[in-house]
Design a protein around this motif. Sequence first.
Motif, PDB file in Angstrom:
ATOM      1  N   LEU A   1      37.965  30.021  33.849  1.00  0.00           N
ATOM      2  CA  LEU A   1      37.990  30.524  32.478  1.00  0.00           C
ATOM      3  C   LEU A   1      36.771  31.394  32.194  1.00  0.00           C
ATOM      4  O   LEU A   1      35.796  31.374  32.940  1.00  0.00           O
ATOM      5  CB  LEU A   1      38.044  29.343  31.498  1.00  0.00           C
ATOM      6  N   ASP A   2      36.837  32.126  31.067  1.00  0.00           N
ATOM      7  CA  ASP A   2      35.706  32.966  30.667  1.00  0.00           C
ATOM      8  C   ASP A   2      34.486  32.098  30.392  1.00  0.00           C
ATOM      9  O   ASP A   2      34.606  30.954  29.974  1.00  0.00           O
ATOM     10  CB  ASP A   2      36.056  33.751  29.399  1.00  0.00           C
TER      11      ASP A   2
ATOM     12  N   VAL B   1      44.687  39.599  42.455  1.00  0.00           N
ATOM     13  CA  VAL B   1      43.593  39.774  41.518  1.00  0.00           C
ATOM     14  C   VAL B   1      42.410  38.865  41.861  1.00  0.00           C
ATOM     15  O   VAL B   1      42.039  37.990  41.113  1.00  0.00           O
ATOM     16  CB  VAL B   1      44.070  39.562  40.074  1.00  0.00           C
ATOM     17  N   LEU B   2      41.831  39.096  43.010  1.00  0.00           N
ATOM     18  CA  LEU B   2      40.598  38.402  43.387  1.00  0.00           C
ATOM     19  C   LEU B   2      39.453  39.398  43.220  1.00  0.00           C
ATOM     20  O   LEU B   2      39.563  40.546  43.630  1.00  0.00           O
ATOM     21  CB  LEU B   2      40.670  37.945  44.844  1.00  0.00           C
ATOM     22  N   ARG B   3      38.386  38.950  42.581  1.00  0.00           N
ATOM     23  CA  ARG B   3      37.224  39.828  42.432  1.00  0.00           C
ATOM     24  C   ARG B   3      36.086  39.277  43.263  1.00  0.00           C
ATOM     25  O   ARG B   3      35.765  38.096  43.171  1.00  0.00           O
ATOM     26  CB  ARG B   3      36.822  39.909  40.965  1.00  0.00           C
ATOM     27  N   LEU B   4      35.511  40.136  44.085  1.00  0.00           N
ATOM     28  CA  LEU B   4      34.344  39.737  44.859  1.00  0.00           C
ATOM     29  C   LEU B   4      33.169  40.579  44.388  1.00  0.00           C
ATOM     30  O   LEU B   4      33.242  41.797  44.394  1.00  0.00           O
ATOM     31  CB  LEU B   4      34.572  39.971  46.352  1.00  0.00           C
ATOM     32  N   VAL B   5      32.108  39.930  43.969  1.00  0.00           N
ATOM     33  CA  VAL B   5      30.885  40.649  43.646  1.00  0.00           C
ATOM     34  C   VAL B   5      30.064  40.698  44.931  1.00  0.00           C
ATOM     35  O   VAL B   5      29.731  39.663  45.499  1.00  0.00           O
ATOM     36  CB  VAL B   5      30.101  39.939  42.529  1.00  0.00           C
TER      37      VAL B   5
ATOM     38  N   ILE C   1      45.105  30.233  44.609  1.00  0.00           N
ATOM     39  CA  ILE C   1      43.725  29.840  44.343  1.00  0.00           C
ATOM     40  C   ILE C   1      43.583  29.456  42.874  1.00  0.00           C
ATOM     41  O   ILE C   1      42.996  28.432  42.537  1.00  0.00           O
ATOM     42  CB  ILE C   1      42.769  31.009  44.677  1.00  0.00           C
ATOM     43  N   ASP C   2      44.129  30.309  42.009  1.00  0.00           N
ATOM     44  CA  ASP C   2      43.920  30.140  40.572  1.00  0.00           C
ATOM     45  C   ASP C   2      44.842  29.094  39.942  1.00  0.00           C
ATOM     46  O   ASP C   2      44.467  28.446  38.972  1.00  0.00           O
ATOM     47  CB  ASP C   2      44.138  31.478  39.853  1.00  0.00           C
ATOM     48  N   ARG C   3      46.032  28.985  40.459  1.00  0.00           N
ATOM     49  CA  ARG C   3      47.049  28.070  39.946  1.00  0.00           C
ATOM     50  C   ARG C   3      47.403  28.312  38.482  1.00  0.00           C
ATOM     51  O   ARG C   3      46.731  28.203  37.581  1.00  0.00           O
ATOM     52  CB  ARG C   3      46.654  26.610  40.157  1.00  0.00           C
TER      53      ARG C   3
ATOM     54  N   LEU D   1      36.899  34.104  40.111  1.00  0.00           N
ATOM     55  CA  LEU D   1      38.311  33.725  40.051  1.00  0.00           C
ATOM     56  C   LEU D   1      38.829  33.735  38.620  1.00  0.00           C
ATOM     57  O   LEU D   1      38.097  34.036  37.685  1.00  0.00           O
ATOM     58  CB  LEU D   1      38.506  32.323  40.635  1.00  0.00           C
ATOM     59  N   GLY D   2      40.088  33.403  38.481  1.00  0.00           N
ATOM     60  CA  GLY D   2      40.629  33.146  37.154  1.00  0.00           C
ATOM     61  C   GLY D   2      41.490  34.255  36.591  1.00  0.00           C
ATOM     62  O   GLY D   2      42.005  34.128  35.492  1.00  0.00           O
TER      63      GLY D   2
END
Lengths: 386, 166
Positions: free
Chosen positions: B143-144, A41-45, A384-386, A60-61
């Motif tokens: 986080l958001d 679940v990595l998002r790249l804009v 990455i997110d941990r 991230l996140g």
Amino acid sequence: MNATVATTLRARLDALPSQSLLGTQEYFVNMGPQHPSTHGVLRLVLKLDGETVHQVIPVLGYIHRGIEKICEHSNYRQLVHLTDRMDYLSALANNWAATMVVEKAAAMETNSRIEAIRTLVTELQRIHSHQLWWGVFGMDLGAFTPFFYGFRDREILTDVFERTIGGRLTMNYIQPGGVMHDIHPELVADVKAFLAVFKPRLDEYEALLSENVIVQERLRGVGVLTAQDAVALGATGPVLRASGVAHDLRKAEPYGLYGQVAFDVPVGSRGDCWDRYAVRMQEMRQSIRIVEQLLDNIPEGKHFLVKPAAKIKVKPGVWYSHLETARGVLGAMLVSTGGEAPYRVHFRTPNFNNLWAVTTTATGGRVADLVAILSSLDLVIPDIDR
Amino acid sequence: MATSLLPVSGQALDAQSLVAKIQKLCPAAQLRPDCDRPAVKVPLAHWPVLAQQLFASADLLFDLLETHTAIDWVQTGQIELVYVLTSLQCGHHLTVFVDVARDNPVAPSLCAVWPIAQWQEREVFDLFGVHYTDHPDLRRLFLDDDWQGFPLRKDYADDFMLERPS
């Protein structure tokens, strides 16, 4: 397609008029968080102009679980068992990193059998991890066969782990004061059987993917990361070594039995996707070398020196230790104010720091190159997110 | 594309001479004895200059910011910033601790020295609420954007947290 045709095609693409002549405009595309080539679940804009990438903004996140916060509420034994959920392809190395810092802080001793088992299983997992990477790398580039080949051979090793450790992916084995179970009586024979199968198949991998001209054309000169940039962006592991920096903690600060086995550290020279690919292919052969040296030389002794039920207490202070996973430097920092639980725990994860190379290397290239670059960085998103 | 290899130019310094060298550059830097690796505590005002020197001094060459994080000392009202530095060229390590006030945590960004700091600082901003001046893109990282509070602070609480059974 032969090399000349591919080179001509690339030259034609590069010669296309720039956006000002065509009167095009920039637009944004979300790649992920659900996308096959982001491996999680990595998002790249992406800021694009046609097929050209102008900017990559990682978001991230999506799998942040607050592992560091949970560690503050765990004791020194429990926190080790959270680490396999960070980089799930290096679960044993993660266990070891946490174990190493706890053992250092609590001044716990190990013996040579424990260190040999730890080195052996971690090195097997480096092969295990690179096998998956290789398969997925092929798939990202549009070749589906490597995925089947990689998983077919990985399965043998997964079974080897299952016999000794019980788990197949998120394994918990290395713990403060030893390892959880002694190795299975058949482990050595199993690993030898695996190596007999895998060594010729590694040559087959090279024939199938490395020697494929389309793969070479898609990787050579793509996503160049210079040595200076790699260090400045905090990259470690194969990503750093592909850029020509021969930094490997197994050599620089030997832990376990790495100081007693012979192996080379493969490095690249250009820092492009091809070098990152080639370094990992070489690393599998070096890991096989290490495993072969260890297999018949596992010393006798106990596999744990501290009873698992024994409480671990740490005096106040700050400890930091690091080791080399399949992806780079994994550091663990422990802050104690005394007692049975840490005040603060921090993990310096290789993927978090390797990720940002994509923001510079992919800029100016094409979307298809971005996929190759991402895959050559070999990211594991939960790390990455941990 | 030109190949640019990092030369292994320096020599690894032992902990004592490393700390002595740093105290020469910045007399206000104090040894932090409760760490297992060479560590110094640096006053906030001296830190940006010293960071640049640590990076550039020919016998130090701390080229890699291995990690940056923070510790919330709620009892003393300080947030302690931690910088774990490695010199790939020399082979030595240093941990730098810098205190910022917990009720007004502001620190200079070190992106200009170590570019990776940009994202490591975003993580610390996200989880500890430390503000970095001259940061190019200081937003939450995990986080958001509308998340309330900073979870790695010791006094953090939200509606989703469970009471620990005693």
